[in-house]
Design an enzyme around this catalytic site. Structure first.
Site, PDB file in Angstrom:
ATOM      1  CB  SER A 131      -0.918   0.007   1.224  1.00 60.80           C
ATOM      2  OG  SER A 131      -0.137  -0.010   2.402  1.00 60.80           O
TER       3      SER A 131
ATOM      4  CG  HIS B 283       3.285   1.406   8.747  1.00 60.00           C
ATOM      5  ND1 HIS B 283       1.936   1.227   8.938  1.00 60.00           N
ATOM      6  CD2 HIS B 283       3.609   0.649   7.676  1.00 60.00           C
ATOM      7  CE1 HIS B 283       1.470   0.400   8.029  1.00 60.00           C
ATOM      8  NE2 HIS B 283       2.468   0.031   7.231  1.00 60.00           N
TER       9      HIS B 283
END
Length: 156
Positions: A47, A51
């Site tokens: 994706s 993070h």
């Protein structure tokens, strides 16, 4: 028989990063992959999320590398013209009982050195994302996205 100093197996994001790092240190590197093109496996199907380091166990290597790595990723993208956005992420509660879970997420984030998490009201969420119905949530401003294909091309 020919010899090389380093052989990296896998031409995804990790393999390309390792090979690039070794080459920059003056090592002779061969990069091997079963596919004909770089990033043809898992790396091309992720994706592209950068993070923040919220969810990992305290003092784990994942937490440490995630928190340090996101800073380096943003800098690398900026320096090398890689398409990316520091767009943040909402983690919402759809009922009041879920707020306890969000409290634990904030605690874990702080334990991992993610100090920019903040509570947002349902009104703030509505302003950010009008279609979301919630009772409140967390905003993680250091979460972002990167174009994985451009990233891999820059590493090749």
């Amino acid at each position: 028989m020919e010899r090389v100093q380093c052989c990296v197996i896998g031409a995804g994001v990790i393999g390309l990063s390792v090979a690039r790092s070794l080459a920059k240190k003056g090592k002779e590197v061969i990069l091997i992959d079963s596919a004909s093109y770089i990033g043809s496996g898992t790396s091309s199907r992720n994706s592209g999320v950068i993070h923040a380091g919220i969810y990992y166990k305290k003092d784990s290597l994942k937490a440490k590398f995630c928190v340090e790595g996101k800073k380096e990723m943003y800098e690398y993208c900026k320096t090398n013209g890689i398409p990316h956005r520091n767009c943040g992420k909402l983690i919402i509660a759809t009922n009041t009982s879920q707020k306890q879970i969000l409290n634990k997420i904030i605690e874990r984030g702080k334990d991992n050195g993610v100090n920019d998490l903040r509570w947002v009201s349902k009104e703030e969420i509505k302003q950010m994302e009008p279609e979301i119905i919630s009772v409140g949530g967390i905003f993680s401003p250091s979460t972002g996205i990167v174009d994985p294909h451009s990233l891999m091309l820059s590493l090749a």
